[in-house]
Design a protein around this motif. Structure first.
Motif, PDB file in Angstrom:
ATOM      1  N   ASP A  67     -12.485   4.141   8.265  1.00 23.43           N
ATOM      2  CA  ASP A  67     -12.384   5.412   7.186  1.00 23.43           C
ATOM      3  C   ASP A  67     -13.830   5.391   6.724  1.00 23.43           C
ATOM      4  OD1 ASP A  67     -12.225   7.040   5.063  1.00 23.43           O
ATOM      5  OD2 ASP A  67     -10.431   6.261   3.971  1.00 23.43           O
ATOM      6  N   ILE A  68     -14.576   6.660   6.818  1.00 20.29           N
ATOM      7  CA  ILE A  68     -15.977   6.741   6.610  1.00 20.29           C
ATOM      8  C   ILE A  68     -16.122   7.248   5.127  1.00 20.29           C
ATOM      9  CG2 ILE A  68     -16.577   6.907   8.860  1.00 20.29           C
ATOM     10  CD1 ILE A  68     -16.786  10.079   8.826  1.00 20.29           C
ATOM     11  N   THR A  69     -15.262   7.689   4.409  1.00 18.39           N
ATOM     12  CA  THR A  69     -15.483   8.272   3.152  1.00 18.39           C
ATOM     13  C   THR A  69     -16.474   7.528   2.325  1.00 18.39           C
ATOM     14  OG1 THR A  69     -13.091   9.155   3.177  1.00 18.39           O
ATOM     15  CG2 THR A  69     -14.319   8.757   0.834  1.00 18.39           C
ATOM     16  N   ASP A  70     -16.354   6.159   2.080  1.00 19.50           N
ATOM     17  CA  ASP A  70     -17.339   5.444   1.078  1.00 19.50           C
ATOM     18  C   ASP A  70     -18.703   5.352   1.855  1.00 19.50           C
ATOM     19  OD1 ASP A  70     -15.570   5.225  -0.797  1.00 19.50           O
ATOM     20  OD2 ASP A  70     -14.820   3.130  -0.096  1.00 19.50           O
ATOM     21  N   LEU A  76     -16.092   7.085 -10.044  1.00 23.63           N
ATOM     22  CA  LEU A  76     -15.353   7.967  -9.644  1.00 23.63           C
ATOM     23  C   LEU A  76     -14.896   7.512  -8.180  1.00 23.63           C
ATOM     24  CD1 LEU A  76     -17.217  11.246 -10.596  1.00 23.63           C
ATOM     25  CD2 LEU A  76     -15.092  10.364 -11.498  1.00 23.63           C
ATOM     26  N   VAL A  77     -13.601   8.005  -7.705  1.00 20.25           N
ATOM     27  CA  VAL A  77     -12.969   7.766  -6.584  1.00 20.25           C
ATOM     28  C   VAL A  77     -13.830   8.551  -5.308  1.00 20.25           C
ATOM     29  CG1 VAL A  77     -10.940   7.941  -5.086  1.00 20.25           C
ATOM     30  CG2 VAL A  77     -10.626   7.158  -7.088  1.00 20.25           C
ATOM     31  N   PRO A  78     -14.327   8.147  -4.371  1.00 19.79           N
ATOM     32  CA  PRO A  78     -15.048   9.008  -3.262  1.00 19.79           C
ATOM     33  C   PRO A  78     -14.069  10.087  -2.906  1.00 19.79           C
ATOM     34  CG  PRO A  78     -15.339   6.465  -3.042  1.00 19.79           C
ATOM     35  CD  PRO A  78     -14.386   6.728  -4.054  1.00 19.79           C
ATOM     36  N   VAL A  79     -14.543  11.197  -2.674  1.00 14.92           N
ATOM     37  CA  VAL A  79     -14.076  12.248  -2.069  1.00 14.92           C
ATOM     38  C   VAL A  79     -13.948  12.157  -0.480  1.00 14.92           C
ATOM     39  CG1 VAL A  79     -13.959  14.871  -1.752  1.00 14.92           C
ATOM     40  CG2 VAL A  79     -14.859  13.930  -3.799  1.00 14.92           C
ATOM     41  N   PRO A  80     -12.562  12.167   0.131  1.00 11.96           N
ATOM     42  CA  PRO A  80     -12.624  12.323   1.515  1.00 11.96           C
ATOM     43  C   PRO A  80     -13.272  13.230   1.980  1.00 11.96           C
ATOM     44  CG  PRO A  80     -10.358  12.242   0.457  1.00 11.96           C
ATOM     45  CD  PRO A  80     -11.313  12.510  -0.531  1.00 11.96           C
ATOM     46  N   VAL A  81     -14.127  12.801   3.377  1.00 13.32           N
ATOM     47  CA  VAL A  81     -14.954  13.485   3.978  1.00 13.32           C
ATOM     48  C   VAL A  81     -14.072  14.694   4.869  1.00 13.32           C
ATOM     49  CG1 VAL A  81     -16.795  11.931   4.294  1.00 13.32           C
ATOM     50  CG2 VAL A  81     -14.855  11.951   6.026  1.00 13.32           C
ATOM     51  N   THR A  82     -12.870  14.522   5.078  1.00  7.47           N
ATOM     52  CA  THR A  82     -11.953  15.250   5.525  1.00  7.47           C
ATOM     53  C   THR A  82     -11.392  16.152   4.680  1.00  7.47           C
ATOM     54  OG1 THR A  82     -10.097  13.812   5.385  1.00  7.47           O
ATOM     55  CG2 THR A  82     -11.567  13.901   7.333  1.00  7.47           C
ATOM     56  N   TYR A 102     -10.478  16.611  -7.443  1.00 14.93           N
ATOM     57  CA  TYR A 102     -10.837  15.267  -6.778  1.00 14.93           C
ATOM     58  C   TYR A 102     -11.679  14.472  -7.936  1.00 14.93           C
ATOM     59  CZ  TYR A 102      -9.366  16.772  -2.169  1.00 14.93           C
ATOM     60  OH  TYR A 102      -8.771  17.298  -1.009  1.00 14.93           O
ATOM     61  N   VAL A 103     -11.659  15.032  -9.063  1.00 17.89           N
ATOM     62  CA  VAL A 103     -12.510  14.363 -10.159  1.00 17.89           C
ATOM     63  C   VAL A 103     -11.498  13.443 -10.739  1.00 17.89           C
ATOM     64  CG1 VAL A 103     -13.768  14.372 -12.279  1.00 17.89           C
ATOM     65  CG2 VAL A 103     -13.854  16.204 -10.787  1.00 17.89           C
ATOM     66  N   ILE A 104     -11.622  12.087 -10.064  1.00 19.42           N
ATOM     67  CA  ILE A 104     -10.692  11.014 -10.526  1.00 19.42           C
ATOM     68  C   ILE A 104     -11.124   9.514 -10.623  1.00 19.42           C
ATOM     69  CG2 ILE A 104      -8.492   9.809  -9.749  1.00 19.42           C
ATOM     70  CD1 ILE A 104      -7.763  12.155  -7.842  1.00 19.42           C
ATOM     71  N   THR A 105     -11.150   9.108 -11.735  1.00 13.65           N
ATOM     72  CA  THR A 105     -11.867   7.791 -11.870  1.00 13.65           C
ATOM     73  C   THR A 105     -10.853   6.839 -11.231  1.00 13.65           C
ATOM     74  OG1 THR A 105     -10.886   7.344 -13.760  1.00 13.65           O
ATOM     75  CG2 THR A 105     -12.742   8.535 -14.098  1.00 13.65           C
ATOM     76  N   GLU A 106     -11.414   5.704 -11.015  1.00 13.61           N
ATOM     77  CA  GLU A 106     -10.668   4.494 -10.576  1.00 13.61           C
ATOM     78  C   GLU A 106      -9.724   4.019 -11.452  1.00 13.61           C
ATOM     79  OE1 GLU A 106     -10.712   2.799  -7.642  1.00 13.61           O
ATOM     80  OE2 GLU A 106     -12.559   3.353  -6.581  1.00 13.61           O
ATOM     81  N   ILE A 130      -1.482   9.772  -4.596  1.00 14.40           N
ATOM     82  CA  ILE A 130      -0.334   9.304  -4.057  1.00 14.40           C
ATOM     83  C   ILE A 130      -0.444   9.374  -2.355  1.00 14.40           C
ATOM     84  CG2 ILE A 130       2.203   9.780  -3.499  1.00 14.40           C
ATOM     85  CD1 ILE A 130       1.473   8.480  -6.275  1.00 14.40           C
ATOM     86  N   LEU A 131      -0.872  10.930  -1.991  1.00 16.93           N
ATOM     87  CA  LEU A 131      -1.332  11.069  -0.663  1.00 16.93           C
ATOM     88  C   LEU A 131      -2.213  10.388   0.070  1.00 16.93           C
ATOM     89  CD1 LEU A 131      -0.913  14.833  -0.845  1.00 16.93           C
ATOM     90  CD2 LEU A 131       0.950  13.399   0.009  1.00 16.93           C
ATOM     91  N   ARG A 132      -2.984   9.876  -0.759  1.00 20.32           N
ATOM     92  CA  ARG A 132      -4.332   9.073  -0.125  1.00 20.32           C
ATOM     93  C   ARG A 132      -3.846   7.534   0.053  1.00 20.32           C
ATOM     94  NH1 ARG A 132      -9.942  10.326  -2.494  1.00 20.32           N
ATOM     95  NH2 ARG A 132     -10.681   8.699  -1.128  1.00 20.32           N
ATOM     96  N   ASN A 133      -2.914   7.275  -0.809  1.00 16.81           N
ATOM     97  CA  ASN A 133      -2.474   5.873  -0.639  1.00 16.81           C
ATOM     98  C   ASN A 133      -1.454   5.821   0.400  1.00 16.81           C
ATOM     99  OD1 ASN A 133       0.531   4.379  -1.626  1.00 16.81           O
ATOM    100  ND2 ASN A 133      -1.317   3.004  -1.887  1.00 16.81           N
ATOM    101  N   LEU A 134      -0.515   6.781   0.720  1.00 18.18           N
ATOM    102  CA  LEU A 134       0.232   6.835   1.891  1.00 18.18           C
ATOM    103  C   LEU A 134      -0.456   6.934   3.275  1.00 18.18           C
ATOM    104  CD1 LEU A 134       3.025   9.308   0.425  1.00 18.18           C
ATOM    105  CD2 LEU A 134       3.100   6.898   0.677  1.00 18.18           C
TER     106      LEU A 134
END
Length: 257
Positions: free
Chosen positions: A4-7, A152-158, A166-170, A202-206
């Motif tokens: 997973d290359i997001t970070d 902030l949680v990184p935004v998925p590159v996809t 996507y403005v979500i804190t940890e 939720i979806l990113r967790n799944l």
């Protein structure tokens, strides 16, 4: 091996973005910032294309991988969504033509207008490049100096479309996961939320329940999602809509995007 290359993508330097890969010290791999393929440093790899019969060390193999599989990092970056690059369609086309080495006269023949207009575009882009360097330096110093800024949680590159969802804190992410997965983050989902931010968390967790690089049948995708929630069809549809899963048009194969 795929990652997973997001970070990695978000934290890459300008130099690394231009190369198209980074070195991940956690497992000593060079990782492609386009597809997540990795090569372990110290290992010798056979030519992927099979055209030379030669063997290459990991970093050289990564450079060949980007050239043969993705053409170049430039071509990948120029196709990113406007929300990511901030570029208009005209600016993207001009940058591509400048990159290809076309003269102002040739660009005028292709796009119309005048040579002076093209020169003005070149000048404006160079000025923006200078401003971008200063902005990057200032914001990096701001981040380094401000110890209390929320992470902030990184935004998925996809991500198909980057917006306020996507403005979500940890801290928010952990709170949502604890709320909707009370038996643990790998357990069952109590409900599928209506609010977009919560859906995304939720979806990113799944998505983490699927193996990167593996191709799944629809039945296999459904089986994994059914373990999490009874309405697996809705989960599957949203994972595709949010750019977390991809599939063939006939639905015969699915994979993490």
């Amino acid at each position: 091996m795929k990652k997973d290359i997001t970070d990695l993508f978000q934290n890459a330097t300008v130099a690394e973005l231009k190369l198209g890969y980074v070195h991940d010290p956690s497992d000593d791999h060079y990782v492609c910032l386009i597809c997540g393929d990795g090569y372990e440093r110290g290992v010798i790899y056979a030519d992927e294309e099979g055209s030379t019969g030669l063997f290459y060390e990991a970093e050289k193999q990564m450079k060949r991988h980007i050239k043969h599989k993705h053409q170049s990092m430039f071509h990948h970056l120029i196709e990113l969504d406007k929300k990511r690059t901030g570029l208009t369609d005209l600016q993207k086309e001009l940058i591509s033509l400048f990159y290809d080495g076309l003269s102002d006269a040739d660009i005028v023949k292709k796009l119309g207008g005048s040579s002076s207009t093209i020169r003005n575009h070149r000048f404006t882009m160079r000025e923006k490049m200078k401003q971008a360097k200063l902005f990057l330096a200032l914001t990096e110093m701001m981040e380094e100096h401000s110890a209390i800024a929320p992470k902030l949680v990184p935004v998925p590159v996809t991500a198909n479309m980057v917006d306020e969802r996507y403005v979500i804190t940890e801290q928010e992410r952990e709170g949502f996961l604890n709320q909707y997965f009370p038996d643990g983050w790998e357990g069952r989902l109590t409900a599928f939320p209506k609010k977009e931010k919560r859906k995304l968390v939720i979806l990113r967790n799944l998505a983490e329940r699927f193996e990167r690089g593996r191709v799944y049948t629809e039945k296999e995708i459904n089986a994994v999602l059914k373990e999490a929630f009874h309405d697996y069809v809705t989960l599957r549809r949203y994972m595709i809509d949010y750019g977390l899963l991809d599939r063939k048009e006939d639905g015969s194969q699915y994979w993490l995007k």
